[in-house]
Motif scaffolding. Sequence first.
Motif, PDB file in Angstrom:
ATOM      1  N   GLY A  75      39.809  29.022  40.270  1.00  0.00           N
ATOM      2  CA  GLY A  75      38.825  30.073  40.499  1.00  0.00           C
ATOM      3  C   GLY A  75      38.975  31.182  39.470  1.00  0.00           C
ATOM      4  O   GLY A  75      39.751  31.062  38.512  1.00  0.00           O
ATOM      5  N   PRO A  76      38.236  32.282  39.637  1.00  0.00           N
ATOM      6  CA  PRO A  76      38.276  33.385  38.666  1.00  0.00           C
ATOM      7  C   PRO A  76      39.697  33.901  38.458  1.00  0.00           C
ATOM      8  O   PRO A  76      40.476  34.035  39.407  1.00  0.00           O
ATOM      9  CB  PRO A  76      37.391  34.458  39.312  1.00  0.00           C
ATOM     10  CG  PRO A  76      36.485  33.693  40.228  1.00  0.00           C
ATOM     11  CD  PRO A  76      37.289  32.545  40.749  1.00  0.00           C
ATOM     12  N   ALA A  77      40.027  34.209  37.219  1.00  0.00           N
ATOM     13  CA  ALA A  77      41.388  34.629  36.883  1.00  0.00           C
ATOM     14  C   ALA A  77      41.783  35.933  37.552  1.00  0.00           C
ATOM     15  O   ALA A  77      42.977  36.189  37.770  1.00  0.00           O
ATOM     16  CB  ALA A  77      41.516  34.757  35.360  1.00  0.00           C
ATOM     17  N   VAL A  85      37.143  45.458  54.871  1.00  0.00           N
ATOM     18  CA  VAL A  85      36.998  45.457  53.413  1.00  0.00           C
ATOM     19  C   VAL A  85      37.583  44.176  52.841  1.00  0.00           C
ATOM     20  O   VAL A  85      38.716  43.811  53.154  1.00  0.00           O
ATOM     21  CB  VAL A  85      37.708  46.669  52.774  1.00  0.00           C
ATOM     22  CG1 VAL A  85      37.526  46.645  51.257  1.00  0.00           C
ATOM     23  CG2 VAL A  85      37.185  47.975  53.353  1.00  0.00           C
ATOM     24  N   MET A  86      36.817  43.504  52.001  1.00  0.00           N
ATOM     25  CA  MET A  86      37.337  42.391  51.224  1.00  0.00           C
ATOM     26  C   MET A  86      37.381  42.828  49.766  1.00  0.00           C
ATOM     27  O   MET A  86      36.355  43.127  49.165  1.00  0.00           O
ATOM     28  CB  MET A  86      36.472  41.137  51.375  1.00  0.00           C
ATOM     29  CG  MET A  86      36.990  39.965  50.548  1.00  0.00           C
ATOM     30  SD  MET A  86      36.029  38.434  50.770  1.00  0.00           S
ATOM     31  CE  MET A  86      36.622  37.936  52.383  1.00  0.00           C
ATOM     32  N   SER A  87      38.585  42.870  49.219  1.00  0.00           N
ATOM     33  CA  SER A  87      38.775  43.267  47.829  1.00  0.00           C
ATOM     34  C   SER A  87      39.671  42.233  47.168  1.00  0.00           C
ATOM     35  O   SER A  87      40.877  42.401  47.064  1.00  0.00           O
ATOM     36  CB  SER A  87      39.420  44.661  47.758  1.00  0.00           C
ATOM     37  OG  SER A  87      39.622  45.056  46.425  1.00  0.00           O
ATOM     38  N   PRO A  88      39.079  41.128  46.696  1.00  0.00           N
ATOM     39  CA  PRO A  88      39.884  40.004  46.223  1.00  0.00           C
ATOM     40  C   PRO A  88      40.392  40.128  44.800  1.00  0.00           C
ATOM     41  O   PRO A  88      41.007  39.195  44.282  1.00  0.00           O
ATOM     42  CB  PRO A  88      38.893  38.836  46.324  1.00  0.00           C
ATOM     43  CG  PRO A  88      37.575  39.465  46.025  1.00  0.00           C
ATOM     44  CD  PRO A  88      37.643  40.842  46.647  1.00  0.00           C
ATOM     45  N   TYR A  89      40.168  41.280  44.153  1.00  0.00           N
ATOM     46  CA  TYR A  89      40.483  41.384  42.731  1.00  0.00           C
ATOM     47  C   TYR A  89      41.933  41.806  42.508  1.00  0.00           C
ATOM     48  O   TYR A  89      42.459  42.694  43.182  1.00  0.00           O
ATOM     49  CB  TYR A  89      39.540  42.385  42.066  1.00  0.00           C
ATOM     50  CG  TYR A  89      38.097  41.960  42.205  1.00  0.00           C
ATOM     51  CD1 TYR A  89      37.588  40.913  41.446  1.00  0.00           C
ATOM     52  CD2 TYR A  89      37.267  42.577  43.131  1.00  0.00           C
ATOM     53  CE1 TYR A  89      36.272  40.494  41.598  1.00  0.00           C
ATOM     54  CE2 TYR A  89      35.954  42.167  43.288  1.00  0.00           C
ATOM     55  CZ  TYR A  89      35.461  41.127  42.517  1.00  0.00           C
ATOM     56  OH  TYR A  89      34.165  40.703  42.671  1.00  0.00           O
ATOM     57  N   LEU A  90      42.553  41.167  41.532  1.00  0.00           N
ATOM     58  CA  LEU A  90      43.927  41.504  41.188  1.00  0.00           C
ATOM     59  C   LEU A  90      43.999  42.830  40.446  1.00  0.00           C
ATOM     60  O   LEU A  90      44.955  43.593  40.602  1.00  0.00           O
ATOM     61  CB  LEU A  90      44.531  40.396  40.322  1.00  0.00           C
ATOM     62  CG  LEU A  90      44.729  39.053  41.025  1.00  0.00           C
ATOM     63  CD1 LEU A  90      45.147  37.985  40.009  1.00  0.00           C
ATOM     64  CD2 LEU A  90      45.787  39.173  42.118  1.00  0.00           C
ATOM     65  N   ALA A 106      42.187  32.864  44.330  1.00  0.00           N
ATOM     66  CA  ALA A 106      42.278  31.861  43.269  1.00  0.00           C
ATOM     67  C   ALA A 106      43.687  31.816  42.685  1.00  0.00           C
ATOM     68  O   ALA A 106      44.225  30.731  42.403  1.00  0.00           O
ATOM     69  CB  ALA A 106      41.264  32.172  42.173  1.00  0.00           C
ATOM     70  N   HIS A 107      44.281  32.971  42.514  1.00  0.00           N
ATOM     71  CA  HIS A 107      45.649  33.048  41.975  1.00  0.00           C
ATOM     72  C   HIS A 107      46.625  32.320  42.882  1.00  0.00           C
ATOM     73  O   HIS A 107      47.480  31.545  42.417  1.00  0.00           O
ATOM     74  CB  HIS A 107      46.048  34.520  41.832  1.00  0.00           C
ATOM     75  CG  HIS A 107      47.446  34.732  41.353  1.00  0.00           C
ATOM     76  ND1 HIS A 107      48.523  34.819  42.224  1.00  0.00           N
ATOM     77  CD2 HIS A 107      47.958  34.857  40.109  1.00  0.00           C
ATOM     78  CE1 HIS A 107      49.631  34.997  41.533  1.00  0.00           C
ATOM     79  NE2 HIS A 107      49.324  35.025  40.246  1.00  0.00           N
ATOM     80  N   GLU A 108      46.510  32.534  44.200  1.00  0.00           N
ATOM     81  CA  GLU A 108      47.430  31.910  45.143  1.00  0.00           C
ATOM     82  C   GLU A 108      47.206  30.398  45.237  1.00  0.00           C
ATOM     83  O   GLU A 108      48.154  29.628  45.395  1.00  0.00           O
ATOM     84  CB  GLU A 108      47.268  32.552  46.522  1.00  0.00           C
ATOM     85  CG  GLU A 108      47.828  33.963  46.593  1.00  0.00           C
ATOM     86  CD  GLU A 108      49.324  33.970  46.320  1.00  0.00           C
ATOM     87  OE1 GLU A 108      50.086  33.496  47.181  1.00  0.00           O
ATOM     88  OE2 GLU A 108      49.730  34.441  45.238  1.00  0.00           O
TER      89      GLU A 108
END
Length: 343
Positions: A186-188, A122-127, A193-195
């Motif tokens: 990248g996307p907020a 699973v890839m779940s990149p959302y904060l 992107a955050h890292e």
Amino acid sequence: MANVTIKDVARLAQVSVATVSRALNGHGNVAEDVRERVFAAAKDLRYTPHAAARSLSSRRTQTLGVVLPDLHGEFFSELMRGIDQVAREHRLHLLVSSYHGHPEEQGVALAAMRGRVDGLLVMSPYLDVPAPLGESLESSLPVVLINSQSAGEGVAALGVDNHGGAFAMIEHLVHGGHRRIAFIAGPADNYDAHERLRGYREAMARFAPGVAPWVLQGAFDEASGHRAGLALLEGERPDAVFAANDMMALGCLFAFAQAGVKVPQDIALAGFDDIPLARYVHPSLTTVRVNISELGARAARMLIAQVAESAPAASQVHSLVPELIVRESSASVRRPRAGGDSS
């Protein structure tokens, strides 16, 4: 040959039926020479295990589930290439689903996998998502997260040191003589992107103290990189631009080319990921290499190991260290010192 059974394979390979079963199902407790003999016998006899029978006897589907935020672009194609290669090595199938960049649909995609796979990648990149990822995962199903925030206890995770990669890039650019370094973020709501933004800010504070961070918003696609590139040309220009991924860097490069701005003579440029296209554009792109196919392959191996043990893994987080790749787009410059002394 009609009606070939597992007994025929065992007879030709001169092993027991149980050994044939273990070899064909990818269990580790089979000597390599025995495994090769079993595969050779099965090939000679054109034996194909009956999928339904295998599932009933082993209570496994011989299938791994893959749930990604999207399937478009070179990053995801490279990731899937690595996953697929390992799956084929273990004679496993893949069931792939995407929630098309809509985090609220993530739970639906995960629920659709239940009962159909032996484990999940699973890839779940959302904060921030409507429901925590852990609530959508079946507790008894082996899971490996890729480039995602932790889902809690009992879930293994594999990611990239995004912070360290961005930090190394800024150090490279500053040591090359660049001071005013703009960053296309990248996307907020994206964890990677955050890292990368955090790495940029901390490296600027370390290597270019007194220089204010210069951040433009992007969306990890070529169009947002192109818009950011055009915006950077409207006023005082930066010495260098660091884009949070290669696709945005390529969009920025196109904007510069349209305006007659030369890279790296006028503005240096760098990206992140090292997608295959990065080395073939002109000038070739300096970037932070993430071995994307190896990321997928390693995650698949971690999951297969869990499935073989018939239990979820203890909480563990593994990180791939990215590599700074210096190419033509970030050539060093000699800038005058205060007072005009350039010697």
